[in-house]
Design an enzyme around this catalytic site. Structure first.
Site, PDB file in Angstrom:
ATOM      1  N   HIS A 142       0.832  -1.098  -0.139  1.00  0.00           N
ATOM      2  CA  HIS A 142       0.161   0.465   0.246  1.00  0.00           C
ATOM      3  C   HIS A 142       1.206   1.170   0.025  1.00  0.00           C
ATOM      4  O   HIS A 142       2.569   0.987   0.246  1.00  0.00           O
ATOM      5  CB  HIS A 142      -0.790  -0.420   1.537  1.00  0.00           C
ATOM      6  CG  HIS A 142      -0.579  -0.325   2.319  1.00  0.00           C
ATOM      7  ND1 HIS A 142       0.262  -1.723   2.949  1.00  0.00           N
ATOM      8  CD2 HIS A 142       0.281   0.503   3.120  1.00  0.00           C
ATOM      9  CE1 HIS A 142       0.228  -1.250   3.850  1.00  0.00           C
ATOM     10  NE2 HIS A 142       1.304  -0.094   4.543  1.00  0.00           N
ATOM     11  N   TYR A 171      -3.722   3.830   1.702  1.00  0.00           N
ATOM     12  CA  TYR A 171      -4.640   2.915   0.856  1.00  0.00           C
ATOM     13  C   TYR A 171      -4.108   2.470  -0.008  1.00  0.00           C
ATOM     14  O   TYR A 171      -2.387   2.837  -0.698  1.00  0.00           O
ATOM     15  CB  TYR A 171      -5.621   4.809   0.250  1.00  0.00           C
ATOM     16  CG  TYR A 171      -5.877   5.217   1.734  1.00  0.00           C
ATOM     17  CD1 TYR A 171      -7.398   4.497   1.358  1.00  0.00           C
ATOM     18  CD2 TYR A 171      -5.958   6.066   1.506  1.00  0.00           C
ATOM     19  CE1 TYR A 171      -8.432   5.307   1.937  1.00  0.00           C
ATOM     20  CE2 TYR A 171      -6.808   7.085   2.604  1.00  0.00           C
ATOM     21  CZ  TYR A 171      -7.827   6.195   2.649  1.00  0.00           C
ATOM     22  OH  TYR A 171      -8.869   7.501   2.791  1.00  0.00           O
TER      23      TYR A 171
END
Length: 316
Positions: free
Chosen positions: A105, A123
């Site tokens: 991520h 994210y």
């Protein structure tokens, strides 16, 4: 939202270079020879320079930097519901890729009006390095959220600060024989990234990935099931991937699970403890905590506070 991939030219003899560089250069040299032959050396130098620049500017380059934030502009926003959207951010060139290994991520940072310090959140894109020139984020905006709420206010052309990659999970074909996945809400994003990579690597697609995947995807309401059409399509086309949906508030004639994800659901739908399997968990903190206890109670290895790639139960 368009899903077209921008592919890397196959090499110096690809049609892109033949039609876009070599043929025009040859025509230019022939015309120069007919009109002003004395100019041929200068035209040859110019054609060679332009050809070299075109070749190198069209090579694939990884953009992410692990220790430096970079800003990427919002290119497109696809609204999925009142608080969920897919945000597409542009990379500097159409041939660039994010450079994010499957399973990892990245950090997103923003300075918010009501926060004294820069806020950072992690994210996982739902796109991959197969997608050139952009990356996609699936984000659910919460009233009390910081980064998610900030991103929801971005207008086309405004930028977001990103750095990476980060994380202990790096998927490669053959990592395990069988994945069991438990996702809640937007916790589906790292799972989807891995699932798509596995399906792309199937023998029918020219790869050698035979990894089986079983996913339990838990949500509150039916309309909260993110990317359900995408998941169902993957199930339909791949017999090595199955999904079991769980809802707190199911509609009538619901044939999935009801309530919270339970040990019985895990025992029924996910692979049993073994050395060549791995359980992946991602979702809201209370759910992750409950799933850690549930998996340990079922005989899987005890999840560690910070997951490592070698762990049998890995929490994102």
């Amino acid at each position: 939202m368009s899903s077209a991939h921008k592919r890397r030219p196959s090499g110096p003899l690809s049609s892109q270079y033949i039609l876009g560089v070599y043929v025009p250069s040859a025509i230019l040299l022939v015309v120069t020879a007919l009109v002003k032959s004395d100019w041929i050396p200068f035209v040859a130098i110019i054609a060679t320079g332009l050809g070299t620049w075109t070749f190198f500017s069209n090579q694939v380059r990884k953009v992410l930097k692990p220790d430096v934030y970079q800003e990427f502009p919002l290119q497109e926003k696809t609204v999925l519901s009142h608080n969920v959207a897919i945000y597409r951010f542009s990379l500097p060139r159409p041939t660039h890729i994010l450079g994010l290994p499957i399973g990892q991520h990245m950090s997103i940072a923003a300075t918010l009006p009501d926060q004294p310090k820069e806020v950072v959140r992690s994210y996982t894109p739902i796109s991959s390095d197969e997608d050139h020139g952009y990356f996609d984020l699936l984000i659910k905006s919460y009233p009390t959220g910081n980064i998610s709420k900030y991103i929801s206010t971005l207008r086309i052309g405004q930028t977001m600060k990103v750095k990476g990659p980060k994380g202990a999970m790096v998927y490669t074909p053959g990592l395990v024989r069988h994945f069991g996945m438990i996702a809640g809400g937007t916790g589906i994003t790292p799972m989807l990234q891995i699932i798509r990579a596995i399906v792309r690597g199937r023998p029918r697609n020219g790869g050698r990935d035979t990894t089986k995947v079983d996913l339990i995807f838990a949500n509150v309401n039916f309309e909260d099931i993110l990317l359900k059409d995408d998941l169902d399509k993957l199930v339909a086309e791949d017999d090595g991937f199955r999904v079991y949906y769980v809802l707190n508030n199911p509609p009538e004639k619901w044939d999935g699970g009801v309530g919270f994800c339970t040990p019985d659901m895990i025992k029924t739908h996910l692979p049993a403890p073994a050395k060549d399997i791995k359980i992946l968990i991602c979702g809201p903190p209370p759910m992750v905590s409950a799933m850690k206890k549930a998996t340990e109670g079922l005989g899987y290895e005890k999840p560690k506070p910070v997951s490592k790639l070698a762990d049998q139960v890995f929490c994102f």
